[in-house]
Design an enzyme around this catalytic site. Structure first.
Site, short mmCIF file in Angstrom:
data_model
loop_
_atom_site.label_atom_id
_atom_site.label_comp_id
_atom_site.label_asym_id
_atom_site.label_seq_id
_atom_site.Cartn_x
_atom_site.Cartn_y
_atom_site.Cartn_z
N GLU A 187 0.79 -1.23 0.00
CA GLU A 187 0.00 0.00 0.00
C GLU A 187 0.83 1.29 0.00
O GLU A 187 0.78 2.07 0.96
CB GLU A 187 -0.97 0.01 1.18
CG GLU A 187 -1.89 -1.20 1.22
CD GLU A 187 -2.98 -1.07 2.28
OE1 GLU A 187 -2.85 -0.22 3.17
OE2 GLU A 187 -3.95 -1.84 2.22
N GLU B 254 -5.57 -8.68 0.92
CA GLU B 254 -6.22 -8.36 2.20
C GLU B 254 -7.68 -8.07 1.93
O GLU B 254 -8.01 -7.35 0.98
CB GLU B 254 -5.64 -7.09 2.85
CG GLU B 254 -4.28 -7.25 3.45
CD GLU B 254 -3.79 -5.96 4.11
OE1 GLU B 254 -4.64 -5.12 4.53
OE2 GLU B 254 -2.58 -5.79 4.20
C1 FCB Z 1 -4.61 -2.11 5.47
C2 FCB Z 1 -3.26 -2.51 6.03
C3 FCB Z 1 -3.33 -3.56 7.10
C4 FCB Z 1 -4.52 -3.35 8.01
C5 FCB Z 1 -5.79 -3.18 7.20
C6 FCB Z 1 -7.02 -3.02 8.05
O1 FCB Z 1 -4.52 -0.81 4.98
O2 FCB Z 1 -2.42 -2.99 5.01
O3 FCB Z 1 -2.11 -3.55 7.80
O4 FCB Z 1 -4.28 -2.32 8.87
O5 FCB Z 1 -5.66 -2.08 6.37
#
Ligand code: FCB
Length: 457
Positions: free
Chosen positions: A173, A353
């Site tokens: 990110e 994620e």
């Molecule tokens: C993302 C991050 C991860 C976590 C989620 C909820 O932005 O990569 O570490 O904090 O959000």
């Protein structure tokens, strides 16, 4: 009330589709000063008054550094194919430069071997935000030298682990690092300068491309990629002002990263908007950034609804919200994946994620988190829909294995499918974990070696 589909719902996913769970080093490891680990910008940021909602820090977190074997057993019980984790740069090379820390490297080596022994694929991320403090003192990601330190770090990790991991992600990110860390200052390193943020974003992208080249040059066989946080950006109304603002916000969030990675240029509308805050570049930078990737990860949580009146947010669209105040919008994941596949020559995509924070109640050793199960199930269905529409998908990873340190929100927000009692460090599988395990267990050709352990769930 959960709408979670029965476990057979994933029957249509290809056999080689990789199912996993994800964490990151700073959020779970603790042991902030143990065995020669250096300081990171997040260690420092937590000390700033008011920076973390509950005034907490990562000193202990989930104590994973000491409990990793039990945590690997837990992952094994879920029956996943893969575990996505990150290496803490200051744990393995404390100052970001100079000597390496053997004890830190040993930790990740033992963990990778422990995963392999359990038949779980290690998915390694190099930079999940915890930059060594010494590098920040020289400007952090605004300093071009950090690019070269990162490439050396990537090479060192590859030399030690590259032949055993299933993939390597350079950065997690970059938008979050640049915008929340250097422009808004609500994440480490807490700087408030748009020019600094844009320079940081360019150096992050450049270091990604140069690291890929350097890793391949030294014979790295692991598939290589990057992870972006992306969302559909939608206009609040049909007004021309809102739609124009929406195009710009889409440019800042998505095209600013996808265009240089896949087209070799930054979007001209965003460059024009930035004016003097546009990043400084050198000849060859853009060629390096578009170095081909083997796969790409996308972290998806919600959509952004934009109006010309103010900054975009994730709360105003009228949909139900998670405990982060993020709208639950699974359709957005399909829209996003299809758009990436349509607009760019992407390699196979992974959802690296996806998950939700909800207010959990632990009672009699159980957490009935039907809202989280429902969230995950609906997003998995959205991935299935993207595949039906022709997107090449490699896998899906739940954020997160464990409740953990949720950055500026501290320990107040719980994303885990496994509950953590921070006082005792006891882990308790939530209903969502059992649902995920049951779903994975129902696959044909699932990891057979752990069938015995799975019955203990
Ligand atoms: C993302 C991050 C991860 C976590 C989620 C909820 O932005 O990569 O570490 O904090 O959000």
């Amino acid at each position: 009330m959960t709408h979670a589909p029965a476990p057979q719902a994933i029957a249509s996913f290809p056999d080689q589709f990789v199912w996993g769970v994800a964490t990151s080093a700073f959020q779970i490891e603790g042991a902030a000063d143990t065995d020669g680990k250096g300081r990171s910008i997040w260690d420092d940021f937590c000390k700033q008054p008011g920076a973390i909602a509950d005034a907490s820090d990562g000193l202990r977190a989930c104590d994973h550094y000491h409990r990793w074997q039990d945590d690997l057993d837990l992952i094994d019980r879920l029956g996943v194919d893969a575990y996505r984790f990150s290496v803490s740069w200051p744990r393995v090379r404390p100052g970001g430069d100079g000597a390496w820390n053997e004890k830190g490297l040993d930790f990740y080596e033992r963990m990778v071997d422990g995963l392999l022994a359990r038949g779980i694929k290690p998915y390694l991320t190099l930079n999940h935000w915890d930059l060594p403090s010494e590098l920040q003192a020289k400007g952090g990601w605004t300093d071009r030298d950090t690019v070269h330190r990162f490439v050396e770090y990537a090479q060192g990790i590859d030399r030690r682990l590259g032949s055993r991991v299933a993939s390597i992600v350079t950065h997690n990110e970059p938008w979050v690092i640049a915008v929340l860390g250097y422009e808004q200052g609500i994440f480490a390193p807490g700087i408030k300068s748009r020019a600094a943020a844009m320079q940081a974003s360019h150096h992050l992208l450049l270091s990604h491309g140069l690291a890929l080249q350097a890793l391949r040059a030294q014979g790295c066989k692991a598939p290589l990629g990057i992870v972006l946080n992306l969302s559909p950006v939608q206009s609040a109304t049909d007004s021309e002002e809102d739609k124009a603002q929406t195009r710009l916000e889409d440019g800042k969030l998505l095209r600013w990263y996808m265009d240089p990675l896949f087209k070799g240029s930054y979007p001209v509308d965003v460059i024009a908007y930035l004016g003097a805050d546009a990043p400084r570049m050198q000849a060859g930078d853009l060629d390096a950034i578009r170095t081909p990737m083997d796969f790409m990860g996308v972290n998806y949580y919600s959509r952004a609804v934009v109006s010309a009146k103010g900054p975009w947010d994730t709360t105003q669209g009228g949909l139900p919200l998670t405990d982060m105040g993020w709208e639950i919008y699974p359709e957005g994941l399909t829209e996003l994946l299809v758009r990436m596949h349509t607009d760019y020559p992407v390699p196979p995509l992974y959802v690296t994620e996806n998950g939700g924070a909800f207010k959990d109640v632990l009672q009699d050793g159980q957490v009935h988190d039907a809202d989280r199960t429902d969230y995950i199930a609906r997003h998995i269905a959205a991935v299935g829909e993207a595949m039906r529409q022709g997107v090449r998908m490699g896998g899906y990873m739940v954020w997160s294995l464990l409740d953990n340190f949720e950055w500026a929100s501290g320990y107040e927000k719980r994303f885990g499918i496994v509950h953590v009692d921070y006082a005792t460090q006891k882990r308790t599988l939530k209903d969502s974990a059992m649902w995920y395990a049951a779903m994975l267990n129902a696959r044909s050709g699932h990891r057979s070696h752990s069938a015995a352990t799975r019955t203990t769930l």
